[in-house]
Scaffold this active site. Structure first.
Site, PDB file in Angstrom:
ATOM      1  N   LYS A  75       1.414  65.126 -52.517  1.00 10.98           N
ATOM      2  CA  LYS A  75       0.826  64.546 -53.723  1.00 10.98           C
ATOM      3  C   LYS A  75       1.560  63.253 -54.085  1.00 10.98           C
ATOM      4  O   LYS A  75       0.950  62.229 -54.331  1.00 10.98           O
ATOM      5  CB  LYS A  75       0.912  65.567 -54.864  1.00 10.98           C
ATOM      6  N   GLU A 107      11.585  66.505 -47.993  1.00 14.36           N
ATOM      7  CA  GLU A 107      11.306  67.277 -46.777  1.00 14.36           C
ATOM      8  C   GLU A 107      10.131  66.677 -46.020  1.00 14.36           C
ATOM      9  O   GLU A 107      10.178  66.466 -44.804  1.00 14.36           O
ATOM     10  CB  GLU A 107      10.964  68.738 -47.135  1.00 14.36           C
ATOM     11  N   GLY A 109       0.138  70.606 -57.708  1.00 21.08           N
ATOM     12  CA  GLY A 109       0.375  70.912 -56.294  1.00 21.08           C
ATOM     13  C   GLY A 109      -0.013  72.333 -55.928  1.00 21.08           C
ATOM     14  O   GLY A 109      -0.675  72.576 -54.916  1.00 21.08           O
ATOM     15  N   ARG A 110       0.364  73.296 -56.776  1.00 22.85           N
ATOM     16  CA  ARG A 110       0.090  74.699 -56.442  1.00 22.85           C
ATOM     17  C   ARG A 110      -1.357  75.096 -56.717  1.00 22.85           C
ATOM     18  O   ARG A 110      -1.739  76.245 -56.528  1.00 22.85           O
ATOM     19  CB  ARG A 110       1.072  75.611 -57.178  1.00 22.85           C
ATOM     20  N   GLU A 137       6.153  79.312 -59.982  1.00 29.54           N
ATOM     21  CA  GLU A 137       6.366  77.925 -60.402  1.00 29.54           C
ATOM     22  C   GLU A 137       5.591  77.676 -61.702  1.00 29.54           C
ATOM     23  O   GLU A 137       5.988  76.848 -62.523  1.00 29.54           O
ATOM     24  CB  GLU A 137       5.915  76.950 -59.296  1.00 29.54           C
ATOM     25  N   HIS A 146       6.323 101.015 -44.372  1.00 32.18           N
ATOM     26  CA  HIS A 146       7.441 101.477 -43.540  1.00 32.18           C
ATOM     27  C   HIS A 146       8.711 100.697 -43.831  1.00 32.18           C
ATOM     28  O   HIS A 146       9.640 100.691 -43.027  1.00 32.18           O
ATOM     29  CB  HIS A 146       7.051 101.390 -42.064  1.00 32.18           C
ATOM     30  N   LYS A 176      16.941  68.835 -56.594  1.00 28.57           N
ATOM     31  CA  LYS A 176      16.512  67.671 -55.794  1.00 28.57           C
ATOM     32  C   LYS A 176      17.449  66.498 -56.040  1.00 28.57           C
ATOM     33  O   LYS A 176      17.872  65.810 -55.105  1.00 28.57           O
ATOM     34  CB  LYS A 176      15.093  67.241 -56.193  1.00 28.57           C
TER      35      LYS A 176
END
Ligand code: F6P
Length: 554
Positions: free
Chosen positions: A218, A224, A280-281, A366, A397, A517
């Site tokens: 965005k 990253e 973003g999410r 978030e 399990h 950040k």
């Protein structure tokens, strides 16, 4: 800030804990806590049929919750006292409900049909949405048909999405979820982590001449993503003889930031845009879904959007007590704030939904991981619970032991489909038998009498007793189609909205990710500097940095 908050949610100024329904729920909880689901079901033989709601082909069975009709009534009253309907309208109207960033929150416009009108600052954004969708469609068709060729004339066989957070989790979840519908002659990979292993493993067996990168960010400034994008550029150029012209054939961008895209060297004609009113999410159905569209084709992507839209309409118009996202959100509040539950387990019994819990973690945590209300004061109640999970039956399990017999209350959402996408002998009946068995075991357990009647020696009885009374929702749909996925994602988006609206928090900013950040940016030169840096951190951080500098490989 107080004034701004009041203009956003006019009736939501009374602190949550002071509302009548909140107080009534506290008293009511004292009555409900000792009640066992066994009693509730015994008293009302129709409970399992009655306590269900259905919308857009999704059935929500909420009967195995520790609730009565009175609980529902009070929770609905709470949502009314929280002006939930008005807050929903404010979102759909394009009000700047993300007031800390002065932004509208209009992901619902991403799936509005052509011809609809949704306004941001007085401008109808739906035509812009469809213009981008048309551009995505044209591009996807060209890549899928082989018309789009790489620099050497070879057909694109590999698509790698580079992004992180919402620019990765949505695309990777949707690709995995809809893999059944994807073009199996192509490879789709997703690189997110700045750990070089992620990129190295993604490209190790690929030919650069057949590989297209979608750089999804965005902001187009995320550390990253930009680091991985530069490595991708180097790898691609190295594989294509270093010809800069090849970038145009092997890189496209998805972003809101044309300037940074151009700076990176991608022609903005090859940029797919979106807008600051898409968080973003909440962006997997925007151009961030470009890899999804290339994988499953534009028609399936349209079906995904149609599914989202159906759930949006349901959320906007259905009465609160039959509204699936509202009910899910209210149950989450019920356990979080009255039972003190700290987590929610997401348990999809569908292998294709294996990344759904990870996707929901960003969406829920978030969004609602906040401790300050819209008026700037600290909440006096718990907000967003921890979401986690794994697909069934695998989880059974591993961690289900704790859900069944541990000391914590863990509400669970089970998600299942009536029809398998890969019919295989008895597999699907076995899978679904496990869904029903688990929710039954969690709710009703096994009494000491039952355990004894099986001939269990007395000393072993306490170990083999299942207390039960452990709540769950079951969401049942017919088949995992693109449309069903859209409905499911929108269901949780709006459940998150419901919770945030009642908790009086801003579900649409994420300031909590900033500090780390900023500190990382400060530490990077300290790690990279040739000369010994002067460190001004705390003694632990200084010590760790020094040790790393001494011990690293180069
Ligand atoms: O670090 C959090 C975050 O801002 C998320 O909200 C977002 O989805 C992610 O980073 C990626 O951001 P971008 O798409 O701008 O690269």
């Amino acid at each position: 800030m107080g004034t701004r908050a009041r203009t956003v949610t006019p009736q939501a100024v009374e602190p949550l804990a002071k509302r009548k329904a909140w107080k009534a729920l506290q008293v009511h909880h004292e009555k409900i806590r000792p009640l066992h689901l066994r009693e509730l079901f015994a008293k009302d033989p129709k409970r399992g049929e009655r306590m269900t709601a259905e919308a857009a082909g999704l059935l929500l069975d909420y009967s195995k919750n520790r609730i009565t009709d009175e609980t529902i009534r009070l929770l609905i009253q709470l949502s009314e006292e929280s002006a939930l309907k008005a807050q929903i309208e404010a979102m759909f109207r394009g009000d700047k409900i993300n007031f800390t960033e002065n932004r509208a929150v209009l992901h619902v416009a991403l799936r509005a049909p052509k011809g609809a009108s949704m306004l941001v600052d007085g401008e109808n954004v739906v035509p812009q949405v469809h213009a981008v969708l048309d551009k995505m469609t044209e591009f996807s068709d060209r890549v899928r048909s082989g018309q789009w060729r790489g620099h050497t004339g070879k057909r694109i066989r590999n698509v790698i999405n580079i992004g992180i957070g919402g620019s990765d989790l949505g695309p990777v979840m949707a690709y995995e979820a809809l893999r059944h519908y994807s073009d199996r002659t192509m490879n789709f990979r997703f690189v997110s982590n700045v750990d070089g292993t992620d990129f190295a493993e993604a490209v190790r067996d690929l030919d650069a001449a057949e590989t297209l990168f979608i750089i999804s960010s965005k902001t187009f400034t995320t550390l990253e993503t930009m680091t991985n994008a530069h490595s991708a550029r180097d790898w691609s150029l190295a594989g294509l003889g270093g010809d800069e012209k090849s970038v145009a054939k092997h890189f496209v961008a998805v972003s809101t930031n044309a300037q940074e895209v151009a700076k990176f060297g991608i022609d903005t004609a090859q940029m797919f845009g979106f807008w600051d009113w898409v968080g973003g999410r909440y962006s997997m159905d925007s151009a961030i879904g470009l890899s999804t569209m290339v994988a499953v084709g534009p028609e399936n992507f349209q079906a995904l959007l149609a599914g989202f839209h159906q759930m949006d309409e349901h959320f906007r118009t259905a009465p609160l007590d039959q509204n699936l996202p509202v009910l899910l959100g209210l149950f989450s509040i019920w356990y979080n704030d009255f039972f003190g539950a700290q987590t929610v387990a997401m348990l999809p019994y569908e292998q294709y939904l294996k990344r759904f819990p990870a996707y929901l973690q960003q969406l829920t945590m978030e969004s609602n991981g906040k401790h300050v209300t819209i008026s700037g004061s600290e909440t006096s109640y718990a907000t967003g619970p921890v979401y986690w999970g794994e697909p069934g039956t695998n989880g059974q399990h591993s961690f289900y032991q704790l859900i069944h017999q541990g000391t914590r209350l863990i509400p669970c959402d089970f998600i299942a489909f009536a029809q398998p996408l890969n019919p295989l002998g008895r597999h699907h009946d076995m899978l679904l038998a496990n869904v029903f068995a688990q929710t039954e075991a969690l709710a009703f357990g096994k009494t000491p009498e039952q355990v004894k009647a099986e001939g269990t020696p007395d000393w072993l009885v306490p170990h083999r007793v299942f207390e039960g009374n452990r709540p769950s929702n079951t969401i049942l749909a017919d088949r995992l189609t693109p449309e069903a996925l859209g409905k499911l994602v929108a269901l949780y988006e709006h459940s998150v909205f419901t919770q945030g609206a009642i908790w009086q928090i801003n579900s649409f900013d994420q300031w909590g990710v900033e500090l780390g950040k900023v500190l990382a940016q400060r530490i990077i030169p300290e790690l990279e500097s040739k000369a010994e840096p002067t460190l001004r951190h705390d003694s632990s951080t200084n010590n760790l940095i020094r040790r790393y500098r001494r011990r690293r490989t180069s």
